[in-house]
Design an enzyme around this catalytic site. Structure first.
Site, mmCIF file in Angstrom:
data_model
loop_
_atom_site.group_PDB
_atom_site.id
_atom_site.type_symbol
_atom_site.label_atom_id
_atom_site.label_comp_id
_atom_site.label_asym_id
_atom_site.label_seq_id
_atom_site.Cartn_x
_atom_site.Cartn_y
_atom_site.Cartn_z
ATOM 1 N NE ARG A 76 -3.635 -0.181 2.718
ATOM 2 C CZ ARG A 76 -4.928 -0.522 2.736
ATOM 3 N NH1 ARG A 76 -5.277 -1.766 2.745
ATOM 4 N NH2 ARG A 76 -5.857 0.402 2.744
ATOM 5 C CE1 TYR A 134 -4.408 6.952 -3.064
ATOM 6 C CE2 TYR A 134 -4.676 6.249 -0.785
ATOM 7 C CZ TYR A 134 -5.108 6.985 -1.861
ATOM 8 O OH TYR A 134 -6.241 7.769 -1.746
ATOM 9 C CD GLU A 182 5.726 6.184 3.355
ATOM 10 O OE1 GLU A 182 5.512 7.391 3.518
ATOM 11 O OE2 GLU A 182 6.255 5.477 4.238
HETATM 12 N N1 LIG Z 1 -12.827 7.881 -2.480
HETATM 13 C C1 LIG Z 1 -12.261 7.911 -1.302
HETATM 14 O O1 LIG Z 1 -12.775 7.299 -0.351
HETATM 15 C C2 LIG Z 1 -10.996 8.690 -1.068
HETATM 16 C C3 LIG Z 1 -10.431 8.663 0.214
HETATM 17 C C4 LIG Z 1 -9.260 9.372 0.435
HETATM 18 C C5 LIG Z 1 -8.690 10.127 -0.560
HETATM 19 N N2 LIG Z 1 -9.264 10.144 -1.790
HETATM 20 C C6 LIG Z 1 -8.588 10.928 -2.831
HETATM 21 O O2 LIG Z 1 -9.522 11.664 -3.587
HETATM 22 C C7 LIG Z 1 -9.103 11.713 -4.949
HETATM 23 C C8 LIG Z 1 -10.224 11.215 -5.847
HETATM 24 O O3 LIG Z 1 -10.541 9.878 -5.490
HETATM 25 P P1 LIG Z 1 -11.734 9.061 -6.183
HETATM 26 O O4 LIG Z 1 -12.312 8.184 -5.154
HETATM 27 O O5 LIG Z 1 -12.604 9.995 -6.922
HETATM 28 O O6 LIG Z 1 -10.912 8.129 -7.159
HETATM 29 P P2 LIG Z 1 -11.064 7.885 -8.736
HETATM 30 O O7 LIG Z 1 -10.120 6.807 -9.089
HETATM 31 O O8 LIG Z 1 -12.505 7.700 -9.081
HETATM 32 O O9 LIG Z 1 -10.604 9.271 -9.327
HETATM 33 C C9 LIG Z 1 -9.253 9.580 -9.578
HETATM 34 C C10 LIG Z 1 -9.175 10.248 -10.937
HETATM 35 O O10 LIG Z 1 -7.807 10.592 -11.203
HETATM 36 C C11 LIG Z 1 -7.508 10.228 -12.559
HETATM 37 N N3 LIG Z 1 -6.071 10.018 -12.655
HETATM 38 C C12 LIG Z 1 -5.335 9.037 -12.095
HETATM 39 N N4 LIG Z 1 -4.036 9.167 -12.426
HETATM 40 C C13 LIG Z 1 -3.961 10.291 -13.207
HETATM 41 C C14 LIG Z 1 -2.898 10.954 -13.853
HETATM 42 N N5 LIG Z 1 -1.640 10.525 -13.765
HETATM 43 N N6 LIG Z 1 -3.198 12.064 -14.588
HETATM 44 C C15 LIG Z 1 -4.465 12.521 -14.693
HETATM 45 N N7 LIG Z 1 -5.509 11.920 -14.099
HETATM 46 C C16 LIG Z 1 -5.257 10.819 -13.355
HETATM 47 C C17 LIG Z 1 -8.328 8.978 -12.803
HETATM 48 O O11 LIG Z 1 -8.530 8.693 -14.162
HETATM 49 C C18 LIG Z 1 -9.623 9.316 -12.067
HETATM 50 O O12 LIG Z 1 -10.531 9.986 -12.893
HETATM 51 C C19 LIG Z 1 -7.832 10.880 -5.057
HETATM 52 O O13 LIG Z 1 -6.722 11.744 -5.016
HETATM 53 C C20 LIG Z 1 -7.869 10.025 -3.818
HETATM 54 O O14 LIG Z 1 -6.582 9.690 -3.376
HETATM 55 C C21 LIG Z 1 -10.401 9.433 -2.070
#
Ligand SMILES: NC(=O)c1ccc[n+]([C@@H]2O[C@H](COP(=O)([O-])OP(=O)(O)OC[C@H]3O[C@@H](n4cnc5c(N)ncnc54)[C@H](O)[C@@H]3O)[C@@H](O)[C@H]2O)c1
Length: 348
Positions: free
Chosen positions: A148, A151, A153
């Site tokens: 993990r 993500y 780190e």
């Molecule tokens: N959903 C949760 O419970 C949760 C919890 C903690 C943090 N987060 C953070 O919130 C953010 C959104 O999460 P989510 O649940 O909507 O996830 P998600 O995977 O649905 O959305 C992430 C988006 O980022 C895009 N992406 C990934 N790598 C990319 C890159 N190199 N360049 C451009 N786009 C890229 C993906 O295509 C996707 O549309 C993330 O940063 C995640 O770490 C989410």
């Protein structure tokens, strides 16, 4: 409140075609702003932003944030990063690059444009916490070499970058630590517990619980989370964060499974599997800071939020169930602000 033309902002949302990003864009557009969505569609999808085509204040660029981006905007929400273990472990090096190089590129853009930037960080920065619930001053208990870590780190390093850009270059930054969030437009195969359970229940497959199911999680409905992100972005300059955003109501995984079974009226059985490596035993945000500084508190209960989420997955899995799909659309359009419109008695 909708913004007049003069106060309208042009806002960049990276990861805007993803689950949370697409709901954030809906909210920013409802608020009268212009939105530029940047996404490489790794885990996001065009369907999530399909309803925005033809909306003159919305633009989409397919772009990878690990590469430099030259655009003109007034504000940046940096959400690009795969969020579910299945997705972020698929290509761990790309996950780290997205968090770290993506943050450097977006912070560089914010520095050049002298604009505010908000980082979507995560409760995963606390790792397997030794204190409970986690307050923002807790430094975490993270394994730096586990599966993990790409993500956890990566997100920790991104936080460091945000604070160093602030200290060294006076970039106006905001860091949100997001806890488990769920709702319509989650991936149906992302391996996250809420989507997993709902899909398994709707398909009549056994619900898979890892370990004995006594480990706890907190679940925040996406509308609440988006409201918190916007409040943090709009907060006074001196509030940098990190700020925990999540729903402090804590449930065991077994309780969640039962709620899903009740709401879907599924006859699926429960199947137990061994606990994966580094799976946290407890997870609950302390949101005292968000309450005090943002006047933010989640409003949607787990049972309430599961209804539109289940309706969404039902519309994907059983498109023939038209009534349920319409219920979802009604929810999706109005969000849970229209929750009272939901038929009494819950999900049919
Ligand atoms: N959903 C949760 O419970 C949760 C919890 C903690 C943090 N987060 C953070 O919130 C953010 C959104 O999460 P989510 O649940 O909507 O996830 P998600 O995977 O649905 O959305 C992430 C988006 O980022 C895009 N992406 C990934 N790598 C990319 C890159 N190199 N360049 C451009 N786009 C890229 C993906 O295509 C996707 O549309 C993330 O940063 C995640 O770490 C989410």
């Amino acid at each position: 409140m909708a913004h007049l033309y003069e106060s309208r902002k042009r806002i960049l949302v990276t990861g805007g075609a993803g689950f949370i990003g697409s709901h954030l864009i809906d909210e920013l557009l409802r608020d009268g702003h212009e939105v530029l969505c940047v996404d490489n569609l790794f885990t996001g999808s065009k369907q999530n932003i399909d309803h925005l085509h033809g909306q003159p204040r919305f633009e989409f660029i397919r772009h990878d944030v690990t590469l430099p981006l030259y655009v003109e905007v007034d504000e940046i929400y940096n959400l690009a990063c795969p969020a579910s273990p299945v997705h972020y472990q698929y290509d761990p090096l790309q996950t780290i690059k997205t968090s770290v190089q993506g943050a450097i590129n977006m912070l560089g853009l914010a520095k050049r444009l002298r604009c505010r930037i908000l980082q979507a960080s995560t409760s995963e920065v606390y790792g397997d916490p030794t204190i409970h619930p986690q307050t923002e001053d807790y430094w975490g208990n993270v394994n730096p070499i586990g599966v993990r870590s790409c993500y956890d780190e990566g997100k920790r390093c991104a936080e460091t970058l945000f604070f160093d850009y602030h200290r060294q270059h006076a970039v106006e930054v905001k860091v949100a630590r997001i806890f488990n969030t769920y709702g319509p437009r989650m991936h149906q195969s992302d391996g996250r517990v809420v989507s997993n359970f709902i899909v398994q229940a709707l398909r009549g497959e056994p619900i898979t619980i890892y370990g004995d199911g006594t480990q706890t999680r907190s679940f925040c409905y996406v509308d609440d989370l988006v409201n918190g992100l916007v409040r943090l972005m709009d907060s006074s300059t001196d509030l940098i964060g990190p700020v925990n955003l999540g729903n402090p109501a804590e449930f065991t995984i077994r309780e969640l499974a039962q709620f899903v079974l009740d709401e879907t009226r599924s006859s699926s059985s429960i199947l137990t599997q061994p606990l994966p490596q580094d799976d946290p035993k407890q997870r609950r945000p302390d949101i005292v800071l968000a309450r005090a500084k943002l006047s933010w508190t989640p409003r949607v209960s787990l049972r309430e939020g599961l209804k539109p989420t289940i309706a969404y997955f039902r519309s994907l899995i059983q498109p023939a169930v038209l009534v349920t799909s319409r219920e979802y659309v009604a929810y999706d359009m109005a969000g849970l602000k229209a929750a009272s419109a939901y038929p009494a008695g819950g999900q049919a």
